[in-house]
Design a protein around this motif. Structure first.
Motif, short mmCIF file in Angstrom:
data_model
loop_
_atom_site.label_atom_id
_atom_site.label_comp_id
_atom_site.label_asym_id
_atom_site.label_seq_id
_atom_site.Cartn_x
_atom_site.Cartn_y
_atom_site.Cartn_z
N LYS A 32 -19.58 7.19 25.34
CA LYS A 32 -18.82 8.13 26.16
C LYS A 32 -19.20 9.57 25.82
O LYS A 32 -19.32 10.41 26.71
CB LYS A 32 -17.32 7.91 25.95
CG LYS A 32 -16.84 6.53 26.32
CD LYS A 32 -17.14 6.15 27.74
CE LYS A 32 -16.48 7.04 28.74
NZ LYS A 32 -16.77 6.63 30.14
N ALA A 33 -19.39 9.85 24.53
CA ALA A 33 -19.79 11.20 24.12
C ALA A 33 -21.17 11.53 24.65
O ALA A 33 -21.43 12.67 25.08
CB ALA A 33 -19.77 11.30 22.59
N ALA A 34 -22.08 10.55 24.64
CA ALA A 34 -23.42 10.77 25.17
C ALA A 34 -23.38 11.07 26.65
O ALA A 34 -24.04 12.01 27.13
CB ALA A 34 -24.28 9.53 24.91
N THR A 35 -22.60 10.28 27.40
CA THR A 35 -22.48 10.51 28.84
C THR A 35 -21.88 11.89 29.11
O THR A 35 -22.32 12.60 30.01
CB THR A 35 -21.61 9.41 29.47
OG1 THR A 35 -22.22 8.14 29.23
CG2 THR A 35 -21.48 9.62 30.97
N PHE A 36 -20.88 12.26 28.33
CA PHE A 36 -20.25 13.58 28.46
C PHE A 36 -21.30 14.68 28.29
O PHE A 36 -21.38 15.62 29.09
CB PHE A 36 -19.15 13.71 27.41
CG PHE A 36 -18.56 15.09 27.29
CD1 PHE A 36 -17.53 15.49 28.12
CD2 PHE A 36 -19.03 16.00 26.33
CE1 PHE A 36 -16.99 16.77 28.01
CE2 PHE A 36 -18.49 17.26 26.21
CZ PHE A 36 -17.46 17.65 27.06
N ASN A 37 -22.12 14.57 27.24
CA ASN A 37 -23.15 15.58 26.99
C ASN A 37 -24.16 15.65 28.12
O ASN A 37 -24.55 16.74 28.57
CB ASN A 37 -23.87 15.28 25.68
CG ASN A 37 -23.16 15.84 24.47
OD1 ASN A 37 -23.36 16.99 24.08
ND2 ASN A 37 -22.32 15.03 23.86
N LEU A 38 -24.60 14.49 28.59
CA LEU A 38 -25.63 14.47 29.64
C LEU A 38 -25.08 14.99 30.97
O LEU A 38 -25.78 15.71 31.69
CB LEU A 38 -26.17 13.04 29.81
CG LEU A 38 -27.02 12.53 28.64
CD1 LEU A 38 -27.39 11.07 28.86
CD2 LEU A 38 -28.27 13.37 28.46
N LEU A 39 -23.84 14.64 31.29
CA LEU A 39 -23.27 15.10 32.56
C LEU A 39 -22.98 16.60 32.53
O LEU A 39 -22.86 17.23 33.59
CB LEU A 39 -22.00 14.31 32.89
CG LEU A 39 -22.24 12.84 33.26
CD1 LEU A 39 -20.92 12.13 33.55
CD2 LEU A 39 -23.18 12.71 34.45
N TYR A 40 -22.87 17.19 31.34
CA TYR A 40 -22.82 18.65 31.23
C TYR A 40 -24.22 19.25 31.22
O TYR A 40 -24.44 20.34 31.75
CB TYR A 40 -22.08 19.06 29.95
CG TYR A 40 -20.61 19.29 30.14
CD1 TYR A 40 -20.10 20.55 30.36
CD2 TYR A 40 -19.72 18.22 30.13
CE1 TYR A 40 -18.74 20.76 30.54
CE2 TYR A 40 -18.36 18.41 30.32
CZ TYR A 40 -17.88 19.68 30.52
OH TYR A 40 -16.53 19.87 30.73
N PRO B 247 -31.14 27.39 27.33
CA PRO B 247 -31.04 26.85 25.96
C PRO B 247 -29.79 26.02 25.74
O PRO B 247 -29.82 25.03 25.00
CB PRO B 247 -31.05 28.11 25.08
CG PRO B 247 -30.65 29.23 25.98
CD PRO B 247 -31.15 28.87 27.34
N ILE B 248 -28.68 26.40 26.38
CA ILE B 248 -27.45 25.61 26.26
C ILE B 248 -27.67 24.23 26.90
O ILE B 248 -27.26 23.20 26.34
CB ILE B 248 -26.27 26.34 26.94
CG1 ILE B 248 -26.03 27.69 26.27
CG2 ILE B 248 -25.01 25.47 26.89
CD1 ILE B 248 -25.01 28.55 26.98
N ALA B 249 -28.34 24.22 28.04
CA ALA B 249 -28.62 22.97 28.74
C ALA B 249 -29.46 22.03 27.88
O ALA B 249 -29.17 20.83 27.78
CB ALA B 249 -29.34 23.26 30.06
N TRP B 250 -30.48 22.57 27.23
CA TRP B 250 -31.35 21.72 26.41
C TRP B 250 -30.65 21.27 25.14
O TRP B 250 -30.93 20.18 24.62
CB TRP B 250 -32.67 22.42 26.12
CG TRP B 250 -33.61 22.27 27.27
CD1 TRP B 250 -33.95 23.21 28.19
CD2 TRP B 250 -34.30 21.07 27.65
NE1 TRP B 250 -34.81 22.69 29.13
CE2 TRP B 250 -35.04 21.38 28.81
CE3 TRP B 250 -34.36 19.78 27.13
CZ2 TRP B 250 -35.84 20.44 29.46
CZ3 TRP B 250 -35.15 18.84 27.77
CH2 TRP B 250 -35.87 19.17 28.92
N ALA B 251 -29.71 22.06 24.63
CA ALA B 251 -28.91 21.61 23.49
C ALA B 251 -28.08 20.39 23.87
O ALA B 251 -28.04 19.38 23.15
CB ALA B 251 -28.02 22.74 22.99
N PHE B 252 -27.40 20.47 25.03
CA PHE B 252 -26.65 19.32 25.52
C PHE B 252 -27.57 18.13 25.77
O PHE B 252 -27.20 16.98 25.50
CB PHE B 252 -25.92 19.68 26.82
CG PHE B 252 -24.56 20.28 26.61
CD1 PHE B 252 -23.50 19.51 26.17
CD2 PHE B 252 -24.34 21.63 26.87
CE1 PHE B 252 -22.24 20.06 25.99
CE2 PHE B 252 -23.08 22.19 26.69
CZ PHE B 252 -22.02 21.41 26.25
#
Length: 202
Positions: A139-147, A167-172
């Protein structure tokens, strides 16, 4: 959204109702997948595509909350909710690769992970299970990817906003991909335990 798994997995929640409020929200999210992909690849209407992703994220959160509040958890909802998440991830990956926002290898890595896990489903069904409970890391992975995905799209635009978002996008993206693979490893360990523990249902 699904709960943390047990040691040997469990069947999805059952219930006779299909047209519940949470399921209707999931169906509305499902209808948004082709619309989102068309907006991204057809007219390149990135603003509207981002709006679809945002609405999907809000309704994804809302259907889980409503399912618990209204006591409307169902087998269909337990299958539909993560399936729609995967379809959004797949559609976004395809769109971002074709728009040259992310490299092909990243999409292949994430899609390949889901294909590997899909190969476990026949063996689980032979043991009376529709799948294994979703781990909180998943769920945390999906949260990060959907952001990450809408931020990647914003980061591909010229200007100050794109420069800040990239850079924020690539961090997520990096965190999400790492957690996605980690969750897959835990799922496969759980799958192995289930196969050794539960007999085949005749």
């Amino acid at each position: 959204m699904s709960s943390q798994p047990s040691a040997v997995g469990a069947p999805a929640p059952s219930g006779p109702a299909v047209l519940t409020v949470p399921n209707l929200l999931s169906f509305s999210r499902l209808l948004g997948v082709p619309l989102f992909l068309w907006l991204l690849l057809g007219p390149h209407a990135d603003g509207w595509a981002l709006a679809i992703l945002m609405i999907s994220g809000i309704t994804d959160w809302a259907d889980g909350v409503l399912a618990r509040k209204l006591n409307q958890m169902s087998r269909l909802g337990a299958l539909l909710d993560p399936a729609v998440d995967r379809l959004y991830i797949l559609a976004t990956l395809v769109g971002l690769v074709l728009r040259h926002v992310i490299p092909l290898w990243l999409a292949v890595l994430l899609i390949g992970r889901d294909l590997v896990l899909a190969c476990t489903l026949p063996a689980l069904r032979r043991r009376g299970l529709t799948g294994l409970p979703v781990h909180y890391l998943g769920k945390a992975a999906t949260f990060n990817l959907l952001y990450a995905f809408p931020l990647l799209l914003i980061g591909s635009q010229p200007g100050a906003l794109g420069a800040v978002a990239k850079p924020i996008a690539w961090a997520f993206t990096i965190w999400g991909t790492g957690l996605y693979l980690w969750a897959a490893g835990l799922y496969l360990l759980q799958f192995r335990r289930v196969i050794r523990t539960l007999p085949v249902v005749v």
